[in-house]
Design a protein around this motif. Structure first.
Motif, PDB file in Angstrom:
ATOM      1  N   HIS A  31       6.640   2.605  -5.399  1.00 51.31           N
ATOM      2  CA  HIS A  31       7.418   1.538  -6.039  1.00 51.31           C
ATOM      3  C   HIS A  31       6.769   0.172  -5.787  1.00 51.31           C
ATOM      4  CE1 HIS A  31      10.491   4.484  -6.833  1.00 51.31           C
ATOM      5  NE2 HIS A  31      10.555   4.782  -5.544  1.00 51.31           N
ATOM      6  N   VAL A  32       6.329  -0.037  -4.561  1.00 46.30           N
ATOM      7  CA  VAL A  32       5.671  -1.303  -4.216  1.00 46.30           C
ATOM      8  C   VAL A  32       4.368  -1.435  -5.002  1.00 46.30           C
ATOM      9  CG1 VAL A  32       4.547  -2.608  -2.360  1.00 46.30           C
ATOM     10  CG2 VAL A  32       6.745  -1.476  -1.938  1.00 46.30           C
ATOM     11  N   TYR A  33       3.570  -0.372  -5.022  1.00 41.30           N
ATOM     12  CA  TYR A  33       2.305  -0.390  -5.769  1.00 41.30           C
ATOM     13  C   TYR A  33       2.554  -0.675  -7.252  1.00 41.30           C
ATOM     14  CZ  TYR A  33      -1.773   1.159  -8.317  1.00 41.30           C
ATOM     15  OH  TYR A  33      -2.830   1.205  -9.189  1.00 41.30           O
ATOM     16  N   ASN A  34       3.518   0.028  -7.845  1.00 41.70           N
ATOM     17  CA  ASN A  34       3.803  -0.164  -9.277  1.00 41.70           C
ATOM     18  C   ASN A  34       4.233  -1.597  -9.572  1.00 41.70           C
ATOM     19  OD1 ASN A  34       3.140   2.442 -10.006  1.00 41.70           O
ATOM     20  ND2 ASN A  34       5.222   3.202  -9.744  1.00 41.70           N
ATOM     21  N   PHE A  35       5.065  -2.158  -8.714  1.00 37.34           N
ATOM     22  CA  PHE A  35       5.479  -3.556  -8.891  1.00 37.34           C
ATOM     23  C   PHE A  35       4.264  -4.476  -8.846  1.00 37.34           C
ATOM     24  CE2 PHE A  35       6.416  -7.491  -6.477  1.00 37.34           C
ATOM     25  CZ  PHE A  35       7.056  -8.193  -7.486  1.00 37.34           C
ATOM     26  N   LEU A  36       3.432  -4.310  -7.827  1.00 40.16           N
ATOM     27  CA  LEU A  36       2.262  -5.172  -7.666  1.00 40.16           C
ATOM     28  C   LEU A  36       1.280  -4.983  -8.822  1.00 40.16           C
ATOM     29  CD1 LEU A  36       1.790  -4.717  -3.827  1.00 40.16           C
ATOM     30  CD2 LEU A  36       2.565  -6.791  -4.992  1.00 40.16           C
ATOM     31  N   TYR A  37       1.123  -3.757  -9.289  1.00 42.21           N
ATOM     32  CA  TYR A  37       0.202  -3.505 -10.392  1.00 42.21           C
ATOM     33  C   TYR A  37       0.716  -4.111 -11.695  1.00 42.21           C
ATOM     34  CZ  TYR A  37      -2.731  -1.184 -13.807  1.00 42.21           C
ATOM     35  OH  TYR A  37      -3.589  -0.945 -14.841  1.00 42.21           O
ATOM     36  N   LYS A  38       2.013  -3.967 -11.954  1.00 46.84           N
ATOM     37  CA  LYS A  38       2.560  -4.548 -13.181  1.00 46.84           C
ATOM     38  C   LYS A  38       2.498  -6.071 -13.162  1.00 46.84           C
ATOM     39  CE  LYS A  38       5.655  -0.790 -14.515  1.00 46.84           C
ATOM     40  NZ  LYS A  38       4.688  -0.185 -15.360  1.00 46.84           N
ATOM     41  N   GLN A  51      -0.928  -1.814   1.016  1.00 51.86           N
ATOM     42  CA  GLN A  51      -1.229  -1.569   2.431  1.00 51.86           C
ATOM     43  C   GLN A  51      -0.809  -2.755   3.279  1.00 51.86           C
ATOM     44  OE1 GLN A  51      -5.381  -0.624   2.804  1.00 51.86           O
ATOM     45  NE2 GLN A  51      -5.110   1.438   2.004  1.00 51.86           N
ATOM     46  N   ASP A  52      -1.081  -3.948   2.795  1.00 52.02           N
ATOM     47  CA  ASP A  52      -0.729  -5.156   3.531  1.00 52.02           C
ATOM     48  C   ASP A  52       0.788  -5.300   3.680  1.00 52.02           C
ATOM     49  OD1 ASP A  52      -1.678  -7.523   4.893  1.00 52.02           O
ATOM     50  OD2 ASP A  52      -0.827  -8.678   3.218  1.00 52.02           O
ATOM     51  N   VAL A  53       1.538  -4.935   2.653  1.00 53.88           N
ATOM     52  CA  VAL A  53       2.998  -5.010   2.725  1.00 53.88           C
ATOM     53  C   VAL A  53       3.520  -4.118   3.848  1.00 53.88           C
ATOM     54  CG1 VAL A  53       5.137  -4.370   1.517  1.00 53.88           C
ATOM     55  CG2 VAL A  53       3.395  -5.710   0.328  1.00 53.88           C
ATOM     56  N   PHE A  54       2.992  -2.908   3.944  1.00 59.16           N
ATOM     57  CA  PHE A  54       3.466  -2.004   4.996  1.00 59.16           C
ATOM     58  C   PHE A  54       2.951  -2.415   6.374  1.00 59.16           C
ATOM     59  CE2 PHE A  54       4.741   0.380   1.330  1.00 59.16           C
ATOM     60  CZ  PHE A  54       5.963   0.901   1.749  1.00 59.16           C
ATOM     61  N   TYR A  55       1.791  -3.044   6.418  1.00 56.66           N
ATOM     62  CA  TYR A  55       1.324  -3.625   7.684  1.00 56.66           C
ATOM     63  C   TYR A  55       2.292  -4.720   8.131  1.00 56.66           C
ATOM     64  CZ  TYR A  55      -1.173  -6.738  10.801  1.00 56.66           C
ATOM     65  OH  TYR A  55      -1.492  -7.555  11.849  1.00 56.66           O
ATOM     66  N   LYS A  56       2.687  -5.572   7.194  1.00 57.22           N
ATOM     67  CA  LYS A  56       3.624  -6.655   7.525  1.00 57.22           C
ATOM     68  C   LYS A  56       5.004  -6.111   7.876  1.00 57.22           C
ATOM     69  CE  LYS A  56       1.208 -10.343   5.260  1.00 57.22           C
ATOM     70  NZ  LYS A  56       1.099 -11.254   4.162  1.00 57.22           N
ATOM     71  N   LEU A  57       5.370  -4.983   7.275  1.00 53.55           N
ATOM     72  CA  LEU A  57       6.633  -4.355   7.630  1.00 53.55           C
ATOM     73  C   LEU A  57       6.626  -3.992   9.122  1.00 53.55           C
ATOM     74  CD1 LEU A  57       8.606  -1.951   5.482  1.00 53.55           C
ATOM     75  CD2 LEU A  57       8.151  -1.280   7.820  1.00 53.55           C
ATOM     76  N   ILE A  58       5.498  -3.475   9.600  1.00 57.11           N
ATOM     77  CA  ILE A  58       5.375  -3.156  11.031  1.00 57.11           C
ATOM     78  C   ILE A  58       5.352  -4.441  11.856  1.00 57.11           C
ATOM     79  CG2 ILE A  58       3.888  -2.170  12.818  1.00 57.11           C
ATOM     80  CD1 ILE A  58       2.825  -0.242  10.651  1.00 57.11           C
ATOM     81  N   LYS A  59       4.521  -5.368  11.441  1.00 57.24           N
ATOM     82  CA  LYS A  59       4.323  -6.604  12.198  1.00 57.24           C
ATOM     83  C   LYS A  59       5.617  -7.402  12.347  1.00 57.24           C
ATOM     84  CE  LYS A  59       1.407 -10.719  12.287  1.00 57.24           C
ATOM     85  NZ  LYS A  59       0.325 -11.447  11.611  1.00 57.24           N
ATOM     86  N   TYR A  60       6.391  -7.474  11.272  1.00 61.37           N
ATOM     87  CA  TYR A  60       7.602  -8.302  11.282  1.00 61.37           C
ATOM     88  C   TYR A  60       8.879  -7.464  11.354  1.00 61.37           C
ATOM     89  CZ  TYR A  60       4.253 -11.842   9.930  1.00 61.37           C
ATOM     90  OH  TYR A  60       3.177 -12.685   9.903  1.00 61.37           O
ATOM     91  N   ARG A  61       8.780  -6.252  11.872  1.00 64.59           N
ATOM     92  CA  ARG A  61       9.936  -5.349  11.921  1.00 64.59           C
ATOM     93  C   ARG A  61      11.109  -5.935  12.690  1.00 64.59           C
ATOM     94  NH1 ARG A  61       6.120  -3.285  15.397  1.00 64.59           N
ATOM     95  NH2 ARG A  61       6.829  -2.912  17.540  1.00 64.59           N
ATOM     96  N   ASN A  62      10.831  -6.799  13.651  1.00 66.54           N
ATOM     97  CA  ASN A  62      11.924  -7.401  14.428  1.00 66.54           C
ATOM     98  C   ASN A  62      12.701  -8.442  13.643  1.00 66.54           C
ATOM     99  OD1 ASN A  62      11.386  -5.842  16.707  1.00 66.54           O
ATOM    100  ND2 ASN A  62       9.790  -7.252  17.363  1.00 66.54           N
TER     101      ASN A  62
END
Length: 174
Positions: A31-38, A51-62
């Motif tokens: 869903h994230v990829y499709n949004f970004l691609y569109k 990939q960066d979005v999910f990295y940030k999800l980990i980084k900013y999980r708090n």
């Protein structure tokens, strides 16, 4: 784990159970990829930003505050895309009205985009973003309002107006 809601899984990720991130990734990376691609029209960029979005999800999980997970996730994706275009296209004066990248070559456009995608590309970036999030990613008006910083009623009105505009663009090009 499939029976747990995204919000519960994210709460567990936020408290340190990073193994559950795979569940969220499996549920939402397409869903994230499709949004970004569109929005960008660039497959490689969309893959990198996903990939960066999910990295940030980990980084900013708090920073996750038990609200709608989808709204939080797509806010990260939306901000990441804006940041990319702001950094790589220095001539933008207004960050809120980014003109997202579109495919230049007419032959590639015909091959890669459907008629609907071409009509979507003719919308302003903010209008296109609303339609993609609401109609393609099935983000509810309440969550969409949270993402764009508005009210559900205002978002519903804007989406309705954008859909009328999209219909007009689509029909004039048939």
């Amino acid at each position: 784990m499939k029976e747990l809601s995204d919000e519960i899984v994210m709460q567990k990720v936020a408290t340190g159970n990073l193994d559950l991130l795979k569940v969220l990734f499996d549920r939402h990376h397409r869903h994230v990829y499709n949004f970004l691609y569109k929005m960008s029209g660039d497959k490689m960029l969309s893959e990198d930003l996903t990939q960066d979005v999910f990295y940030k999800l980990i980084k900013y999980r708090n920073s996750y505050k038990n609200g709608s997970f989808k709204a939080w996730l797509f806010t990260i994706a939306r901000n990441d895309l804006k940041t990319h275009f702001t950094r790589n296209h220095k001539n933008h004066d207004d960050i809120d009205v980014l003109e997202y990248k579109q495919v230049e070559n007419e032959d590639n456009r015909k091959e890669e985009y459907s008629h609907l995608q071409n009509a979507l590309n003719k919308l302003d970036a903010t209008d296109r973003e609303l339609v993609i999030l609401n109609r393609f990613q099935e983000i509810r008006y309440e969550e969409l309002a949270e993402i764009v910083g508005s009210t559900p009623g205002a978002v519903k009105t804007r989406v309705c107006r954008v859909l009328k505009k999209l219909k007009s663009i689509y029909l004039e090009n048939i």
